[in-house]
Design an enzyme around this catalytic site. Structure first.
Site, PDB file in Angstrom:
ATOM      1  N   ASP A   1       0.873  -1.166   0.000  1.00 34.33           N
ATOM      2  CA  ASP A   1       0.000   0.000   0.000  1.00 34.33           C
ATOM      3  C   ASP A   1       0.916   1.224   0.000  1.00 34.33           C
ATOM      4  OD1 ASP A   1      -1.643   2.153   0.586  1.00 34.33           O
ATOM      5  OD2 ASP A   1      -2.720   1.137   2.205  1.00 34.33           O
TER       6      ASP A   1
ATOM      7  N   TYR B   1      -7.797  16.645  -6.994  1.00 32.91           N
ATOM      8  CA  TYR B   1      -6.697  16.107  -7.803  1.00 32.91           C
ATOM      9  C   TYR B   1      -5.715  17.220  -8.166  1.00 32.91           C
ATOM     10  CZ  TYR B   1      -4.341  13.780 -11.718  1.00 32.91           C
ATOM     11  OH  TYR B   1      -3.405  13.245 -12.572  1.00 32.91           O
TER      12      TYR B   1
ATOM     13  N   LYS C   1      -1.750  17.453  -6.983  1.00 33.33           N
ATOM     14  CA  LYS C   1      -0.647  17.424  -7.937  1.00 33.33           C
ATOM     15  C   LYS C   1       0.177  18.716  -7.883  1.00 33.33           C
ATOM     16  CE  LYS C   1      -1.235  13.320  -9.610  1.00 33.33           C
ATOM     17  NZ  LYS C   1      -0.224  12.262  -9.375  1.00 33.33           N
TER      18      LYS C   1
END
Length: 278
Positions: A88, A181, A185
């Site tokens: 993970d 997102y 990023k």
């Protein structure tokens, strides 16, 4: 004057050397071990194949054993070597277990690719804590943990290394409908630049790769016909990218001989998307 760690000797062309020999010396990764976190995905798989064909031993890291072992089989079919390690990416314990596994096998990570990622197209006012934390954990926490765990090992061994963090063009130009997102990023890109400065004199290079629109499992749900039309209007090359088109940038950043002075940069592979205004 303080001087940093010297890079790999740059292979100079000499009479009698073929072009293929020169390119192999420049970009070849023979004897290197590359750890690709998120290597079971579409883009991660293409990155695994690029590094494997350049000569690296590739450790495909992910949670899905079936996909991971399938990727290793594809590497073998190309004449490359590697293995799957189930982990993970948001677990420090799993990543430390991988470092120990490599050490026991007489290996160590030379190239680290942080490519785990997830996405969701949720209107901003509907984003809840669970969704925000899930995306931030996969996209950002995993990068922080892997950089800490693997760079610590590189520093302890006093060896040069290359870390490649997968960012996104949304780190530069936030994209509509993917708020979390884009934020994650942008943070990955900022972290990349800070770490490049932090470890420059230790011989650890840290760079980012920002793909444009490459259809993959994590973004298919947001690629509605209307959105695809908008993307094509904004992409000068008028098409999506193919996963294999990330290969050149990845191998460049991984190779100390070709990119020994390259750190803290972000290579954008987007068909001209970020060059377009109106």
């Amino acid at each position: 004057m303080v001087r940093g760690v010297a890079g790999a000797a740059h292979p100079r062309y000499h009479p009698g050397m073929s072009s293929s020999e020169y390119l192999t010396k420049l970009f070849g990764l023979d004897g290197k071990t590359a750890v690709v976190i998120g290597g079971t995905g579409t883009l991660g798989g293409a990155i695994c194949e690029a590094l494997g064909q350049a000569g690296a031993y590739v450790v495909v890291v992910g949670r899905n054993a079936e996909s991971g072992n399938g990727q290793v089989e594809r590497l073998a079919g190309m004449g490359a070597s590697g293995e799957f390690f189930q982990a993970d990416s948001t677990s420090r314990e799993d990543l430390e277990r991988l470092v120990a596994h490599l050490r026991d096998a007489g290996r160590a990570c030379d190239v680290l690719v942080n490519g785990a990622g997830t996405n969701s197209a949720t209107p901003f006012l509907e984003i809840d804590d669970e969704e925000w934390d899930r995306i931030m954990n996969v996209n950002l926490r995993s990068v922080r943990l892997a950089c800490q765990v693997f760079a610590s090992d590189m520093l302890e061994r006093k060896t040069a290394g290359s870390i490649i963090n997968i960012a996104s063009l949304s780190a530069i130009t936030p994209l509509s409908r993917v708020f979390t997102y884009s934020a994650s990023k942008a943070a990955v890109l900022s972290l990349t630049q800070n770490l490049a400065r932090e470890w420059a004199e230790s011989g650890i290079r840290v760079n980012a790769l920002s793909p444009g629109f490459f259809p993959a499992e994590q973004n298919r749900k947001v690629l509605t016909p209307e959105r695809v039309e908008s993307i094509m209007r904004h992409t000068p090359m008028n098409r999506f990218g193919e996963p294999q088109e990330l290969a050149g940038a990845v191998v460049l950043m991984a190779s100390n001989a070709a990119a020994g002075f390259l750190t803290g940069t972000n290579i954008v592979v987007d068909g001209g998307f970020t060059a377009m205004t109106i």
